[in-house]
Structures are given as C-alpha cells and as structure tokens.
Design an enzyme around this catalytic site. Structure first.
Site, PDB file in Angstrom:
ATOM      1  N   LYS A 173       4.672   0.368  10.555  1.00 62.52           N
ATOM      2  CA  LYS A 173       4.636   1.581   9.742  1.00 62.52           C
ATOM      3  C   LYS A 173       4.341   2.801  10.602  1.00 62.52           C
ATOM      4  O   LYS A 173       4.893   3.871  10.374  1.00 62.52           O
ATOM      5  CB  LYS A 173       3.545   1.450   8.667  1.00 62.52           C
ATOM      6  CG  LYS A 173       4.000   0.696   7.439  1.00 62.52           C
ATOM      7  CD  LYS A 173       2.970   0.834   6.332  1.00 62.52           C
ATOM      8  CE  LYS A 173       3.428   0.119   5.069  1.00 62.52           C
ATOM      9  NZ  LYS A 173       2.459   0.265   3.969  1.00 62.52           N
ATOM     10  N   ARG A 207       5.703 -12.507   9.239  1.00 60.78           N
ATOM     11  CA  ARG A 207       6.431 -11.298   8.884  1.00 60.78           C
ATOM     12  C   ARG A 207       7.721 -11.254   9.683  1.00 60.78           C
ATOM     13  O   ARG A 207       7.881 -11.947  10.687  1.00 60.78           O
ATOM     14  CB  ARG A 207       5.571 -10.073   9.173  1.00 60.78           C
ATOM     15  CG  ARG A 207       5.252  -9.925  10.647  1.00 60.78           C
ATOM     16  CD  ARG A 207       4.486  -8.638  11.008  1.00 60.78           C
ATOM     17  NE  ARG A 207       4.438  -7.655   9.977  1.00 60.78           N
ATOM     18  CZ  ARG A 207       3.313  -7.040   9.585  1.00 60.78           C
ATOM     19  NH1 ARG A 207       2.176  -7.352  10.170  1.00 60.78           N
ATOM     20  NH2 ARG A 207       3.344  -6.136   8.658  1.00 60.78           N
ATOM     21  N   GLU A 259       0.883  -1.158   0.000  1.00 61.74           N
ATOM     22  CA  GLU A 259       0.000   0.000   0.000  1.00 61.74           C
ATOM     23  C   GLU A 259       0.925   1.214   0.000  1.00 61.74           C
ATOM     24  O   GLU A 259       1.845   1.272   0.822  1.00 61.74           O
ATOM     25  CB  GLU A 259      -0.874   0.041   1.258  1.00 61.74           C
ATOM     26  CG  GLU A 259      -1.799   1.247   1.222  1.00 61.74           C
ATOM     27  CD  GLU A 259      -2.572   1.503   2.522  1.00 61.74           C
ATOM     28  OE1 GLU A 259      -2.210   0.920   3.557  1.00 61.74           O
ATOM     29  OE2 GLU A 259      -3.533   2.305   2.475  1.00 61.74           O
TER      30      GLU A 259
END
Length: 572
Positions: A277, A267, A42
């Site tokens: 993020k 992850r 994204e």
RNA sequence: UGGGACGUCGGCAAGCGGUAAGCCACCGGGUUUUGAUCCCGGCAUUCGCAGGUUCGAAUCCUGCCGUCCCAGCCA
C-alpha cells in the site's frame, strides 16, 4: 455465478487447505455446518489485485458453501482512514461481482461493545492502564531473544485501572500519556503476547464516529471480537497474522464469547509490479502514474481502466490457488486469463495503429465496395459488419518491409499479400521523403481475388487488415507495458530505490491511429480485439465518439515478434 | 540463546505410505483470410539435504540447510 472458471486445478478434484479445513469442520459439525466469512479491508487505500484474491476467496467460499460473506471495514485508526477509500472499496468489490447485501459493517460500529469488554477484562484483572511512554514500552518489551520486563504500572488495582480508563475515554488524559494493555506475559516467546496494547488515545475525528471517541482500539483488540459479534466461522487473513492467532484466541477465551477460527494464507505477489500500500500510494503521490486508476496500476480500478474484466480477475484468482507458501505469480498468467476471457467474447475491429498509406493504382478513384467482416470468428452468432474498401487505404507500417528478412511474409516490393476480406494486392512502388523514409506505397490489386481468394487457387502468405482512408476515424491509442523493468521491484536490496526500476516505456501514446468507422460508436469501457494487435478498451474517462481513445489491455500472443527476436532484428 | 510458518519443474500448484495431476511459460509440429484462436507432441527416474523405518516414502521418524514473519500507542 459461474463456478467452473478455474483455469487451474478443477474444483472438486483437489481442494486447497482452507476448503479442506472447512470440510472437516462441517463433517465434525463445528459450526453447525455454517460457513460465514468476511472481507475486512482498512479504508486507507485502494484495493489491488492482491485484495481481489482475498475477496474472491472469502465471497467465493460463501457462495460455494451456501454461506455468507460480510464486508467489514476495519476502521480503528482515524489517522489514516477516509471515506474516499470506503467508497472506492465498495465500488471495486461490487464491480468484481460480489454482493454483501445488507451486511456492510464497520469495526467502529462495535466501539461501545469493545469498551464494555475492555472494562470486563480490567475487572478480571487481565488489563491495565500503563503510564509508560511509547519509548519506554518498547524498551520494556524486550527482544525476540530476550524476555521483556513488567511495567511498574502493571499491578495497579482494578479500581484505579477502571478510574483511569474512564478518564482516558473522557478525554481528561493527554494523547500518548497512557494506554490500556492486556496483562498476559512479558516473558512470552511470542512478542504479541507481551502485554499488547488494546487502546491508545487519539484526539482525531473519525470518518464515521466523528468526535465521539478519543480512545481507539488496536487491530488485535478489535478484529477477533468483531468476527465474534458477526458470527464469522472462518476468519481468513494473510500469513503475517499467524503470530497474532494466539492473541486472537486469548481475547475471545478470556471474554468467554463465541470463537471463530482464524486461518492464514499467503498473500499474492505479481511480477513486474509492487503490491504494498505504501509503494502504491507513493506511485500516485509522486506522480509516477496518473492516479489510483492509472491503467498501469495493479489496483482493481487500474485493471478495470486497463480493460480487464471482473471475470478475468476471478478466473485468475481461481487459477492461482490458495496455499501457505509465499509466492510470486507470473504477470503472464494474469494476461493469459484476460485473453482466455476475451477471445470468445470480444468483437473484432480493425485499427491501424501506425498507418502507412497504400494507393491501389488500378482501382477506380471514387469507387466504394463494402465487404462483410466477422465480428468474432469464435462466435458465429456475433454476426458481421460492413467495411468500406477504396483506392486509398492504410495498412500497418510494420506490415511492410522494403528489405524483408527471412520468414517475413507480409508486404514488400513486388510481393503479394491479401487484404483481409477484400483483394490481393502487389506492391509496385515505394515512395519516400527526402529523409529516405517510406511515406506511401503504390500497389495493384487483382480483381479476380475479390473476397480474398483466387480462381487459380494461388497461395499468399500474409493477410493484413486495413482501413479506408476516406472512412477512417482518427483516434488515440495508449499502449501499456510493465510498470517496472525488473521482475521483483518489491524485493530489492535495502539500499536500492525501487523507483529506479520504473519502466520509462510503460506507456506509449499513439495519435492519428486509423480506426474502422464502427469504432467511433464504441461506448466507454467497451472492449474489442483489434485484429492482429490485442484487446483494447474504450477509455472509461477520456473516450468520446468524436475523439476516440482506446487503451491496450493486453496484446495478442505474438509469434512473429518472437521470431524477430531470435533473428535479432525488428520489423520497422 | 527466542517464537511462528514454509520448502514438489523457470512461475503457480495437486499429492496425505503404493511408485510425481493440472495450468502458465518455454520448445517443436499441424490447421488457419488474425504469424491470433484451435489441435497434436515435448517439458521433475524425482519431491531442500542427509540418515532411518518399511516389501514400498514427496508422503512416517531423526538431524541438518534455506526462506519468510514477529521487538507500532499500524493493519
């Protein structure tokens, strides 16, 4: 590309679970032997080392299986996304060494198709416009242990839903007044299946579609269909999407279109840094670091500026493997991968970071001798370069101790060491200032030791690098250390502020460093091993031949530091 | 009184019924004009725990325990 840089289990001997699934699919002819993956960021932030793991996996799989990997921007939320991010993402993926050719896609390219499919679901009685408020929807959803309740609008007719949905798109309905929902099962044990939202109204310009739309599809309604449109075979994502797989499959099934297979892996977490993020964004916006590409950041551009190479990052990704267990990799392993990568490649240079002047009293004033230094002992083909030797030199302050502890075998009063490639010198006098600090050393050299050995074959325990005072270039060197003081700053008790664990000594800027002349010609982003110090890179942004600036990417393994620690002392 | 996933050395991670790979870290030792590199050696009688099946289990079964994810009109 070199596929043998694994660093871990040799490929071929053991396969991770994803490659095992692909092999099984290929053997069964599920996708006709085709392998087509995608990396779907994204564009709402910069890529970090965790994304690199995913990029290496997805593009790596495509290379290994002679398939393809698309770059697809998951741009369904105009409120958070920006072209600045799409540009940085493209640059970072390219820098890592991957090529998506002409397959640069955007979920927003599929908005029209997605709209048509939503209409199809409405017609099939599997989607409806809900006029409940956001809060009401939440309340109606139930909890993990209690089933939800049907919305009073759940049984609207197909005609009414069609009319309302059209109005949503037309912009005649206000933001937040209604959403389009899939009609599945409000009592489903998986909350994602309790009539998930497909469209919300947002009067926001989108970085690609501009003002064309005021309704935007959600991730769940977008991702699987985008994969389907692109003919993706294996849609690899992280563990938190495992709960979404039933929905992913449901949409595709109801639509009756091509079905990719979603596979989830863990992850990456790294010690001494954060990977979320939000926190990364806060580090930048609250100015704890100097930007997304600050060399202390775990971002791709940060690692790049720090001096990491794409190869080192790929080696790391291959070495850590892929699995489903949540795990945290030692930062030491990343550093190891860089050293492994640079040791055979990086040319050696001499730089005295904390200079201490040494005057060779019995060496003629004004005389200059040029010695040849290897550019890289690991690579004879790298050749040599001349280094000037004169009466006044600089050595590293920590290469001298007035009162040395046991096991210190560098320079001390009356002791002899070798100046690499030049002569043996013996410290004859220590000069101090009024504060008692050592400001200069006097030494004598043995002309017989020219080149670094003597006819009598006597041994010397220490070898120092050095730089001629008259020839040295002055430079700035930035030493970087862990950004955080704790191993898992992302894993603190809720009431603790992770910011309290920022390492105040994560950056040390040294000025007046004495660099060997050849270093003045370094190009930005050129990497070297500063002998006995570590691997350094000429800063991408700030380095100028007239004002050299180097960043330390990683130090050399330092056994002496370890010994000092055990002895409980320091060398300076 | 929900659902989904995961638990093998300090950190990663193989193993898929035949008797615990490898890498990092760590600890020795050797070589060395980088206390680097390189080389040699050490580092899980044991696989979350407890039962069971089997000649044989980390691998199969049962039951516990622990950790992670899910109640965005974020992705």
């Amino acid at each position: 590309m070199d596929e043998n840089i694994t660093g871990g289990a040799p490929i071929g001997l053991s396969k991770d679970f994803i490659r095992t699934i692909i092999d099984a699919d290929n053997a069964a002819g599920v996708y006709g032997g085709r392998v087509h993956t995608r990396f779907p960021p994204e564009p709402n932030g910069y890529l970090h080392i965790g994304h690199a793991k995913s990029i290496c996996l997805n593009f790596g799989l495509a290379e290994e299986y002679r398939g393809k990997c698309n770059l697809r921007f998951d741009d369904t939320n105009p409120g958070k996304e920006d072209v600045e991010y799409v540009d940085s993402i493209k640059e970072d993926v390219r820098w890592l060494g991957f090529d998506w050719q002409d397959r640069e896609f955007y979920a927003s390219d599929y908005f029209e198709q997605l709209y048509d499919w939503a209409v199809q679901l409405i017609k099939q009685g599997q989607a409806y416009v809900d006029s409940l408020s956001a809060e009401e929807i939440r309340a109606y959803r139930g909890t993990p242990t209690a089933p939800g309740t049907n919305s009073p609008y759940r049984e609207r007719s197909v005609e009414e839903n069609l009319r309302l949905f059209e109005q949503m798109r037309a912009g005649t309905i206000g933001e937040g007044e209604c959403v389009l929902r899939a009609k599945i099962d409000m009592a489903h044990p998986n909350i994602n299946m309790r009539d998930p939202t497909m469209y919300r109204i947002r009067r926001l310009a989108h970085h690609r579609t501009g003002e064309r739309w005021c309704i935007y599809p959600t991730y769940d309604w977008t991702h699987g269909q985008s994969d389907s449109i692109e003919g993706i075979t294996h849609s690899i994502c992280t563990l938190e999407f495992e709960n979404h797989r039933p929905l992913y499959d449901w949409f595709l099934e109801q639509l009756g279109i091509y079905r990719p297979k979603q596979i989830e892996f863990a992850r990456l977490n790294l010690t001494y840094t954060v990977m979320s993020k939000r926190k990364l964004l806060e580090l930048v916006s609250e100015q704890h670091v100097e930007g997304w590409d600050d060399p202390r950041m775990p971002t791709i551009c940060g690692l790049r500026r720090r001096g990491y190479t794409p190869e080192a990052i790929r080696r790391f990704a291959a070495g850590i493997g892929v699995a489903k267990v949540n795990s945290t990799v030692d930062l030491a392993y990343l550093e190891y991968c860089l050293r492994e990568e640079l040791n055979p490649r990086a040319e050696r240079r001499w730089a005295v970071l904390r200079p201490l002047k040494v005057v060779i009293v019995n060496y003629p004033d004004g005389k200059v001798e040029w010695f040849e230094a290897d550019n890289n002992p690991e690579d004879p083909g790298a050749g040599t370069r001349p280094i000037p030797f004169t009466r006044e030199l600089y050595i590293e302050r920590e290469d001298f101790m007035e009162d040395p502890p046991k096991k210190f075998f560098r320079l001390a009063p009356g002791r002899e060491i070798r100046l690499k490639h030049a002569y043996y010198i013996t410290c004859s006098e220590v000069i101090k200032n009024s504060a008692g600090e050592v400001t200069e050393l006097r030494a004598t050299y043995d002309p017989e030791s020219r080149g670094g050995g003597t006819p009598d074959g006597r041994k010397v325990k220490g070898t120092s690098h050095w730089v001629s005072a008259a020839h040295a270039a002055d430079g700035k060197v930035r030493l970087y250390d862990n950004l955080f003081t704790v191993e898992r700053p992302g894993d603190l008790p809720a009431e603790e502020d992770w910011r309290n664990y920022l390492n105040p000594e994560s950056r040390e800027v040294l000025t007046g460093c004495k660099l060997e002349p050849a270093l003045a010609e370094a190009k930005p982003e050129e990497r070297f091993q500063f002998l006995r110090q570590g691997y350094f890179v000429a800063d991408k942004q700030d380095h100028r031949p007239s004002h050299p600036v180097f960043n330390r990417a990683v130090g050399l393994r330092d056994t002496w530091a370890k010994i000092q620690k055990q002895q409980g002392g320091t060398a300076t």
